[in-house]
Write a protein that holds these residues in place. Structure first.
Motif, short mmCIF file in Angstrom:
data_model
loop_
_atom_site.label_atom_id
_atom_site.label_comp_id
_atom_site.label_asym_id
_atom_site.label_seq_id
_atom_site.Cartn_x
_atom_site.Cartn_y
_atom_site.Cartn_z
N GLY A 162 70.23 -44.74 163.52
CA GLY A 162 71.10 -44.32 162.95
C GLY A 162 71.64 -45.24 161.42
N THR A 163 72.49 -44.48 160.33
CA THR A 163 73.47 -45.14 159.84
C THR A 163 74.90 -46.03 159.86
OG1 THR A 163 74.24 -43.20 158.68
CG2 THR A 163 72.26 -43.98 157.73
N HIS A 164 74.94 -46.73 158.90
CA HIS A 164 76.22 -47.10 159.97
C HIS A 164 77.71 -46.31 158.31
CE1 HIS A 164 74.92 -51.89 160.20
NE2 HIS A 164 74.36 -50.70 160.67
N ASN A 165 78.54 -45.41 159.95
CA ASN A 165 79.61 -45.06 159.09
C ASN A 165 80.85 -45.99 159.13
OD1 ASN A 165 81.71 -43.13 159.60
ND2 ASN A 165 80.87 -41.75 160.81
N THR A 166 80.90 -45.85 157.62
CA THR A 166 81.78 -47.24 156.79
C THR A 166 83.45 -46.36 156.78
OG1 THR A 166 81.37 -46.05 154.38
CG2 THR A 166 79.70 -47.38 155.19
N PRO A 229 70.16 -37.63 159.39
CA PRO A 229 70.16 -38.94 160.48
C PRO A 229 71.17 -39.06 161.12
CG PRO A 229 70.33 -40.09 158.77
CD PRO A 229 70.16 -38.10 158.07
N PRO A 230 71.30 -39.71 162.58
CA PRO A 230 72.35 -39.83 163.31
C PRO A 230 72.97 -40.92 162.41
CG PRO A 230 70.83 -40.83 164.16
CD PRO A 230 70.15 -40.03 162.73
N TRP A 231 74.58 -41.60 162.43
CA TRP A 231 75.06 -42.22 162.77
C TRP A 231 75.68 -42.87 163.71
CZ3 TRP A 231 80.39 -41.57 164.11
CH2 TRP A 231 80.23 -40.05 164.37
N VAL A 232 76.30 -43.96 163.73
CA VAL A 232 77.19 -44.79 164.31
C VAL A 232 78.13 -45.43 163.20
CG1 VAL A 232 75.09 -47.01 164.28
CG2 VAL A 232 76.97 -46.92 166.14
#
Length: 238
Positions: A162-166, A229-232
């Motif tokens: 998961g990528t960072h949701n800024t 990809p998913p994000w978090v």
């Protein structure tokens, strides 16, 4: 008698008369006396010279004595010894337990628990919201930052990190009894053509605590779609 002979005779007679008029040699020597004023003439200068020599000798002796006095060793001057400072002993390390921190510390591996996730979705993207609360008996603590997430398929990591949701910047959150925070994970599961079955999500919180929650399930897609990809999000306050 010629004139020459007459002159010679007169000269001889005159010389004889002159010699006869001289006193006898012994008498002349006997009557010759040394001048009487000679000694008196040198008496004063000689006495003055002797006096000057005596004065010079006395002055020289005085100078020698004074010089000797100046060069004679002087007795040592007594000095006070410099006191040696007493070394300061190192501080004694404190005994007993360390003092308690003045405020909440960072949450550790066993300080939080995950509640029942909630699922929301729109336009083919699903969002799983995981509530976090303080564990029973845990001390208040703080949490801040983005967690790490991994999508699993029957225990196997799918490699979908998961990528960072800024849009949700991190902030420090104080976790105390009754307080709740959230972690949100989103994924376009309906637009992913990898044909996976995500049954679990592994969440690693800031501070090292690992939580496992139910996943997004079976993926699907329309022909020609490329999945993302998913994000978090970061840990946020409700």
């Amino acid at each position: 008698m010629s004139d020459h002979d007459d002159l010679h005779q007169r000269l001889s007679d005159a010389g004889r008369r002159w010699r006869e008029g001289l006193p006898p040699a012994t008498e002349a020597v006997r009557h010759v006396a040394p001048p009487q004023r000679g000694p008196r003439r040198w008496t004063v200068p000689v006495a003055a010279a002797a006096a000057a020599a005596a004065v010079a000798a006395i002055a020289g002796a005085s100078v020698v004595l004074r010089s000797g006095d100046d060069q004679s060793p002087k007795p040592p001057v007594a000095t006070q010894p410099t006191p040696t400072p007493t070394p300061t002993p190192p501080p004694t390390p404190p005994t007993g337990p360390p003092p308690s921190p003045t405020g909440p510390v960072a949450c550790g591996p066993d300080d939080l628990v995950a509640g029942a996730p909630q699922t929301e979705g729109a336009a083919g993207t699903a969002v799983i919201i995981v509530p976090l609360t303080l564990a029973a008996g845990a001390e208040p603590c703080t949490i801040e930052g983005y967690p790490d997430v991994a999508l699993l398929q029957h225990g196997t990591d799918l490699g979908l990190t998961g990528t960072h949701n800024t849009a949700f910047p991190p902030s420090r959150i104080r976790m105390a009894p009754g307080a709740t925070a959230d972690v949100s994970i989103g994924w376009a599961v309906s637009h992913y053509c990898g044909n996976v079955d995500n049954d679990q999500i592994r969440i690693t919180l800031p501070g090292g605590q690992i939580l496992t929650v139910p996943g997004f399930g079976q993926s699907s897609c329309s022909p020609g779609e490329q999945g993302s990809p998913p994000w978090v999000t970061s840990v946020t306050r409700q």
